[in-house]
Motif scaffolding. Structure first.
Motif, short mmCIF file in Angstrom:
data_model
loop_
_atom_site.label_atom_id
_atom_site.label_comp_id
_atom_site.label_asym_id
_atom_site.label_seq_id
_atom_site.Cartn_x
_atom_site.Cartn_y
_atom_site.Cartn_z
N GLU A 123 -5.61 23.62 3.87
CA GLU A 123 -4.83 23.80 4.97
C GLU A 123 -4.66 22.58 5.73
N ALA A 124 -5.93 21.58 5.93
CA ALA A 124 -5.57 20.28 6.21
C ALA A 124 -4.42 19.51 5.42
N LEU A 125 -4.41 19.68 4.14
CA LEU A 125 -3.08 18.93 3.52
C LEU A 125 -1.84 19.54 3.75
N LEU A 126 -1.78 20.95 3.97
CA LEU A 126 -0.41 21.55 4.35
C LEU A 126 -0.13 21.18 5.63
N THR A 127 -0.97 21.04 6.60
CA THR A 127 -0.54 20.51 8.08
C THR A 127 -0.08 19.06 7.84
N GLU A 128 -0.82 18.31 7.06
CA GLU A 128 -0.36 16.70 6.98
C GLU A 128 1.04 16.83 6.53
N TYR A 129 1.53 17.40 5.38
CA TYR A 129 2.57 17.38 4.82
C TYR A 129 3.64 18.04 5.69
N HIS A 130 3.42 19.12 6.30
CA HIS A 130 4.37 19.90 7.21
C HIS A 130 4.61 18.94 8.08
N GLU A 131 3.82 18.11 8.73
CA GLU A 131 4.19 17.19 10.06
C GLU A 131 5.06 16.09 9.39
N ILE A 132 4.63 15.53 8.08
CA ILE A 132 5.52 14.48 7.56
C ILE A 132 6.82 14.81 7.48
N PHE A 133 7.18 15.89 7.07
CA PHE A 133 8.51 16.62 6.61
C PHE A 133 9.20 17.11 7.97
N LEU A 134 8.49 17.49 8.97
CA LEU A 134 9.12 17.48 10.24
C LEU A 134 9.55 16.29 10.76
N VAL A 167 31.47 13.41 6.87
CA VAL A 167 30.60 13.44 5.58
C VAL A 167 29.49 13.16 5.98
N SER A 168 29.27 11.95 6.45
CA SER A 168 27.81 11.12 6.49
C SER A 168 26.92 12.13 7.47
N PHE A 169 27.72 12.65 8.66
CA PHE A 169 27.13 13.71 9.51
C PHE A 169 26.61 14.92 8.88
N ALA A 170 27.67 15.53 7.93
CA ALA A 170 27.10 16.70 7.39
C ALA A 170 25.96 16.39 6.37
N GLY A 171 25.92 15.48 5.74
CA GLY A 171 24.87 15.01 4.57
C GLY A 171 23.57 14.92 5.28
N LEU A 172 23.72 14.13 6.30
CA LEU A 172 22.35 14.08 7.05
C LEU A 172 22.03 15.53 7.80
N ALA A 173 22.78 16.24 8.27
CA ALA A 173 22.58 17.27 8.92
C ALA A 173 22.09 18.39 7.71
N ILE A 174 22.38 18.54 6.64
CA ILE A 174 22.10 19.36 5.56
C ILE A 174 20.67 18.70 5.21
N ALA A 175 20.51 17.50 5.10
CA ALA A 175 19.28 17.03 4.71
C ALA A 175 18.03 17.39 5.73
N SER A 176 18.57 17.18 6.95
CA SER A 176 17.55 17.57 8.09
C SER A 176 17.13 19.08 7.85
N ALA A 177 17.89 19.81 7.60
CA ALA A 177 17.78 21.08 7.72
C ALA A 177 16.80 21.75 6.58
N SER A 178 17.26 20.86 5.21
CA SER A 178 16.07 21.21 3.99
C SER A 178 14.76 20.60 4.25
N TYR A 179 14.55 19.54 5.20
CA TYR A 179 13.30 19.27 5.40
C TYR A 179 12.55 20.24 6.33
N VAL A 180 13.31 20.80 7.23
CA VAL A 180 12.67 21.80 8.18
C VAL A 180 12.24 22.94 6.99
#
Length: 505
Positions: A460-471, A339-352
């Protein structure tokens, strides 16, 4: 029946403590005005917010261990009384230092409520039925985080609207803390009548608890920066971080040689224990990054005001306690590990998915991705709370529960500081050659074109910043999912460990 009432009373206390962690955010403007703080010196009010968090994190490990020795009921009663006293001091405060002192006392008391309640669940529920109850406690904690700001605004507005209290209008924020008094008294009465008065002969590591509390306190102070636009850390950041490291080293040296330790190694399954702390750290980092950067994304990229940004974040916050409850039921049936594995895997996919948001992202996509992220992180709460209780002796349940919460909050603090530092660095790089156009010496149409180009490149700079943070956040969640594999399996959960722990009692 009595144990359910005990859980309800303790869970309500956890909810109350969580509410007060964020309650001042919604009424901070009123507090600042009432205390005479100048608008251009709002940094003087920041300890009002951080004081509670400081007490909450610093006192939790030692207070959790004290519940192993002095009994759950006694520590719950003392904590509720301390919370009541801290609320009264806060409500009566006429200046910032006294107000902060009241908030710190509230935080110290509130910090004990969650781990002691989790340990109480372990005392009252059989191991195979424990996860659902832990999920309910976790949901109470998360619900307090969700509703804290709205709760503060609602209570202050309610008393402000009553004719009887019109004279208190400039000080309506004080009612937020006066309301805690009867609520704490009611909880104390119910706890006294329903929670067993169990005590165990467990010695207390006061020195270790103080050293760890001091290290965590220094970490909170070092990472808090009232002027993040000027630097990643405040001027005192690095020296205080160095001091925190020295104290932390002293803590580990003490724990190696002390006859009585904060968490005695006897009977502890260290590999899954450290795995629980690591996963909790990762979940906390992802949680705090979301709370900070989603709201910033809404304000800087989507150009929404603070109210609309908060409404956007609510999609994530509402899904979080839902995931906590579901995670409790699933962990009882499928085991903590998966359940912990699934929860963090789901969260990881959502941040992608979040890392791919365009500047004109639709409302449906925002709701979908944030709800999935919140639900995934919520799923992890109960498995981690249950897993740590399975890998330590029952006499150490209180302090073990405290360590999980402390790891999570440390992840929140360190994660947002580190990723914010990266974001600020990248934004500086991306905008190094970007100059603000000036309406002098150019045609109006040319100036409009230059400004549009400037706004486009800035976005574009802001988007790049946030995209990298969420990745990066997605990677953190993926690492947390891998760490979850080291948690106890379903088969291990069903095995009785009482025989191997009798020697520790």
């Amino acid at each position: 029946m009595m144990r359910r009432v005990a859980l309800a009373a303790s869970g309500a206390a956890v909810l109350l403590g969580a509410l007060d962690a964020y309650v001042v955010v919604g009424v901070l403007t009123d507090m600042v005005r009432d205390l005479g703080i100048a608008v251009n010196k709002l940094q003087e009010a920041t300890p009002i917010v951080t004081g509670y968090l400081l007490g909450y994190v610093a006192g939790m490990p030692l207070l959790g261990q004290l519940s192993d020795r002095l009994g759950r009921r006694f520590v719950l009663q003392v904590s509720l009384l301390g919370f009541l006293v801290g609320s009264v001091v806060t409500a009566l405060a006429a200046d910032v230092p006294l107000l902060v002192a009241g908030r710190v006392v509230q935080g110290l008391a509130g910090g004990a409520l969650l781990p002691v309640t989790m340990a109480l669940v372990a005392d009252l529920w059989e191991e195979h039925r424990r996860s659902a109850a832990l999920g309910a406690v976790g949901a109470a904690q998360e619900l307090g985080s969700v509703l804290g700001t709205l709760y503060g605004i609602g209570v202050a507005s309610l008393f402000n609207a009553l004719p009887l209290f019109e004279a208190w209008e400039p000080q309506s924020w004080r009612w937020v803390f006066w309301v805690n008094v009867p609520l704490a008294v009611i909880a104390m009465v119910i706890v006294q009548r329903t929670v067993p008065n169990t005590r165990r002969e467990v010695r207390i590591d006061v020195v270790g608890g103080v050293l760890l509390a001091l290290a965590l306190s220094l970490l909170v102070v070092a990472l808090y920066n009232p002027k993040p636009e000027e630097s990643v850390l405040p001027s005192w950041g690095w020296p205080v971080l160095g001091a925190a490291l020295v104290v932390l080293v002293a803590f580990f040296l003490w724990e190696r040689r002390a006859a009585v330790r904060l968490l005695d190694s006897e009977g502890v399954q260290w590999l899954p224990f450290w795995a629980v702390l690591g996963v909790s750290l990762a979940a906390g980092a992802a949680l705090m990054v979301t709370l900070v950067d989603v709201e910033l994304f809404a304000q800087t990229v989507l150009r929404r005001d603070s109210a609309a940004a908060a409404a956007l974040l609510a999609r994530f916050l509402i899904a979080l306690p839902v995931g906590a409850v579901v995670g409790g039921f699933l962990a009882a049936r499928l085991g903590d590990r998966w359940v912990s594995f699934a929860g963090l895997a789901i969260a990881s996919a959502s941040y992608v998915l979040i890392a791919q948001w365009p500047a004109d992202v639709s409302g449906f996509v925002l709701t979908r991705d944030l709800a999935i992220a919140g639900f995934g992180l919520g799923l992890v709460i109960a498995p981690l709370s249950g897993a740590v209780l399975r890998v330590v002796p029952s006499v150490r349940h209180g302090v073990a529960s405290a360590f999980v919460v402390v790891a999570r909050m440390a992840g929140m603090l360190v994660g947002v500081a580190a990723l914010s530092a990266w974001g600020l660095h990248r934004f500086g790089e991306l905008t190094a050659g970007l100059n603000t156009p000036l309406p002098f010496g150019v045609e109006k149409a040319e100036y409009a074109r230059q400004m549009a180009e400037y706004q486009r490149r800035l976005t574009e700079a802001l988007l790049t910043e946030y995209h990298e943070i969420f990745l990066i956040t997605a990677v953190i969640c993926a690492l947390g999912a891998l760490g979850s594999v080291l948690l106890p399996s379903k088969r291990q959960q069903t095995e009785s460990v009482s025989g191997s722990l009798k020697s520790t009692k």
